[in-house]
Each structure stands twice: as C-alpha cells, then as structure tokens.
Design a protein around this motif. Sequence first.
Motif, short mmCIF file in Angstrom:
data_model
loop_
_atom_site.label_atom_id
_atom_site.label_comp_id
_atom_site.label_asym_id
_atom_site.label_seq_id
_atom_site.Cartn_x
_atom_site.Cartn_y
_atom_site.Cartn_z
N GLY A 116 30.37 17.78 27.47
CA GLY A 116 31.04 18.19 28.84
C GLY A 116 29.81 18.20 29.67
N THR A 117 28.86 18.98 29.15
CA THR A 117 27.65 19.00 30.26
C THR A 117 26.92 17.54 30.67
N TRP A 118 26.90 16.65 29.62
CA TRP A 118 26.63 15.51 29.92
C TRP A 118 27.21 14.75 31.04
N LEU A 119 28.85 14.66 30.70
CA LEU A 119 29.58 14.17 31.63
C LEU A 119 29.71 14.63 32.80
N SER A 120 29.80 15.86 32.98
CA SER A 120 29.72 16.63 34.31
C SER A 120 28.38 16.20 35.08
N ALA A 121 27.40 16.08 34.26
CA ALA A 121 26.16 15.77 35.25
C ALA A 121 25.87 14.28 35.29
N GLY A 122 26.94 13.40 35.26
CA GLY A 122 27.06 11.97 35.48
C GLY A 122 26.86 10.95 34.43
N ALA A 123 26.75 11.34 33.13
CA ALA A 123 26.73 10.55 32.05
C ALA A 123 27.97 9.70 31.95
N HIS A 124 27.93 8.60 31.30
CA HIS A 124 29.30 7.87 30.87
C HIS A 124 29.65 7.81 29.60
N ARG A 125 30.82 7.89 29.36
CA ARG A 125 31.44 7.63 28.09
C ARG A 125 31.97 6.27 28.12
N ILE A 126 31.48 5.40 27.01
CA ILE A 126 31.64 4.17 27.20
C ILE A 126 32.67 3.54 25.96
N SER A 127 33.86 3.35 26.12
CA SER A 127 34.61 2.84 25.19
C SER A 127 34.11 1.45 24.43
N ILE A 128 34.24 1.55 23.17
CA ILE A 128 33.73 0.33 22.55
C ILE A 128 34.90 -0.31 21.70
N PRO A 129 35.14 -1.55 21.91
CA PRO A 129 34.39 -2.69 22.50
C PRO A 129 34.76 -2.89 23.67
#
Length: 475
Positions: free
Chosen positions: A82-95
């Motif tokens: 949650g910290t990563w995502l709230s700071a602007g990281a991206h969760r990338i769906s694969i493929p």
Amino acid sequence: MAGRPPSRSRVLILGGGLSGTLAAAALARHGAGADVDVDIVERYALPDTPRPRRGLPQSRHAHLLWSGGAEAIDSLLPGTMGTWLSAGAHRISIPNGMVAFSPGGWYRRCWPEAQYLVSAGRDLVDWAVRTRALALPGVRLLPEAEPVRLLGTRTRVTGAVIRYRDGTEEVREADLVIDATGRSSHAPRWLAELGIPAVPETVVDAGVTYASRRYKAPAGTAGWPVINVQSDARMAVPGSSGTVLPIEGDEWIVSLSGTRGGQPTSVESQFVEFARRLRSPLVAEFLDRAEPLGPVTVARNTANRRRHYEKSRVEGFVALGDSATALNPVYGHGMSAAAQGARALRDLASKSDITSKGFARRAQRAIGRPAAAAWLLAVGQDAAFPHAIGKKRTFADRVSARYVSRLIETACSDFTVVEALTDVIALQAGSAALAHPRVLLAALRGPRLPPLDGPALTPAEQELLLGRPAPTRSA
C-alpha cells in the motif's frame, strides 16, 4: 554489547540495503522461544525519504518486483504494498499490462491476469521496506559503520569487528551473523581467515552491460504498460534487450542491455540508436516522443554468481540476497528472490531457535530454494549467448532450452502456457509447473493462432506512437 539483556538472542546484519532490512524483518519478531535484538551495520547514512543513497549505484536502472517477491515482502512487513502504490508505484497486470516481444514473437494482451509485477524506482522500494523494518522493536541501525572482519573459530562465527567513520573499531558479538553486503561481499575472505573451508562457487557471465535513462512520460500515458523487447539467445550474435517501466512521478525508466560484444555505452547520442537496433524498434519509437530527464548511466557488474554456503557446516553465519546468489538483473529476479529468501528465514526462525545447532545450514538451504529457481531461469539463458563465460551447457541443458523455446513460442497464442510460464517467472511456482501434463500437451500441440505481425497496442498507445490515430491490431 552494553544494555543487552543476556537472555535475548543477538543478530548482527552486515548491510542495510533491501536484503539486510528484510532479514531484520524476518528475525526481529519471529524468533522462537526468546526475544531477538537485531543490529544492522550500514556503511553509509541512509535517507529518511525515497531518494538515492550512496552504495546503491544500480538504483538508477530499471527494477521490477514480481508478485512472488512483492507478496513475500508484504508478508514480512504488512502494508508495504500500500505504501508503494500510494507513493506512485504501479501494479502491472501480466500478461495484459505488458507489450512484450519474446524470442517466440509478440505476446497477446487479451487474456486475464496470470500474475502481476510492481514497477517503481528502487529508492522508493527500499525506503518503504527500510522505514517499516527499522520501526520494529529490537531493530537498531548502526549507520556509517562497516565490518572489517568476522570473529569466531573454524566451526562457528561469533560476531564481527566493526569500524566506524571516525576510524574507531568495536567488537560486536552475535548469535547469528547475516551477510547482506551484496555482490561485493568480503565474506569468503573473512571466513577463510578463520580457517573455514571455502565453499564452491558457480559463475555464469554473459558480459551484460546495462545503460539506463529516465524520461518524462508523455501526457496521456497514465496506466501505461511495460514495454519489453527481449533478446534471443538462439541467434549467433550478442543478445540485446530493452525495457520501459512506468514509475512514480509520471516518469519512465528505460534500461537497455547487451551481452559481451554488443554492449551499450553511456554516450547519450547513442542511447536511442541502440534501442532502434533491437529485434524491434518499438522502444526507440516511444522514446522519440519522450523527454529525457538526466544522463545515461551504465552498469557492468552483472554476472550470475552463486556461492554455495548451504554446503558449509559453519554455525552462526548466513548469507542472503546477492551475497549468496547474485543474478543478471535483466531478468528482474534479484529483489524477489531475496524477499522470498527472507520469508523462508522467518518461517524457519519461527520454528527453530536461531542459536540451535545446525540452524545456519538449514536457513541457508531454505534461503537457497527460491534463489535456485531464479538462478535456473537466468543461467539457462545467459549460458547460451556467444562468448558467455562459466558453466557450459550440457546435453540436458540444451534439451531443456529447446523445450522452453517451444513453450515461449506457444505462449504467444495459448493462455495455458502463458499462465504456467508467468507463474514460474513471477516466482509463484517452481520449474516443475512447466512439466504439468496440460502444459506438455499444449507444447506438443504448438501455437494455436498465427503470430501477431506487430505489437498488440491499444488505440491510444498506437496514436502516441504514430502521432495520429491508427487501426487497432487484433490481440
């Protein structure tokens, strides 16, 4: 160690990077039977915000965290995702969140999510982990200090001598010493100085050089996919690849790589031209429309190196992360393998006292299992490139490589194979998943659809690439 109750177990971690702080999280509150005090020795002062730190030059290059690693970290330090995502990281769906050109062709993007990856700058990844780990009870950071030698006997490591910035030295005893100092670890020499027999070491080096640069993402690229043009080890030429990762701050980090004889350089005028010479010019075509934000940085220390500490019988010493198994960064498994190793360390420590006989060897074996899976993926490719140095491929290796090539080709049009390959690459399943009967049958059958004649881009992606609306290519 003044102020330490004698009943508490003592852990000394050498290195305050990602592996070191994950090791602290693994042991600080999961020791069996007794409380644990953890000291982390770190050569440099560490920032309290997500910004570059000394001693981590690779932070300027593309990093991704596969779902197997992200979930391991979140199990060690709940809330980190949650910290990563709230700071602007991206969760990338694969493929479906990746535009990828594999040795078998272009992947389709019409399938459901098989796994995911977290795309973020390395500084953000480390900061979120470090902040949570250092807040745990019993964890203490010793900044601007470095180990200079280990203490102990031929059978047990009992601590280390630490040198501070002002030149003073201190003896720090510990029940368990964890080496998390990375690729440049001096532990083999320090152990030899105690009379401990050297452990075997395996090296496979394709001579990979990385060149990376940050770019300002063009307007309208929110939710942008990862772009990945892979090398093909079957070709009798040096391998080259390129990756575009969306990170925080509306930026892209772009990394290009080439094996021995075909490496990129730090010359800015050559960066996009190198990308244009990849198996597809897609990376370069997107960069033509993006604004560079800084210089090109280069990294060359990329050999796969495995130190087989699990074969040692020394007590009181464990190596984690790159100190034990360093991987070619092109496959993006280093952080994930270290995270899964730390989780394995936690699981063992929750059942077995870290001071018990044989704990270090059991821990090293547990840590080594996820690293071994990532090792096979990396070495299986790198050993095939021209001019690779190290372990030569056996007949069995070549047969396995042919099977994997068949899987990669089939994956371009078969979700059964895509799912199996992605599970293994994301470190959510072992290589045995590729031998499941339904995967074997799919490989025997081969591709079910004709190959795509180009990348499966959305209309918006094509419009950015071409500068005008373009018809959608069927995925």
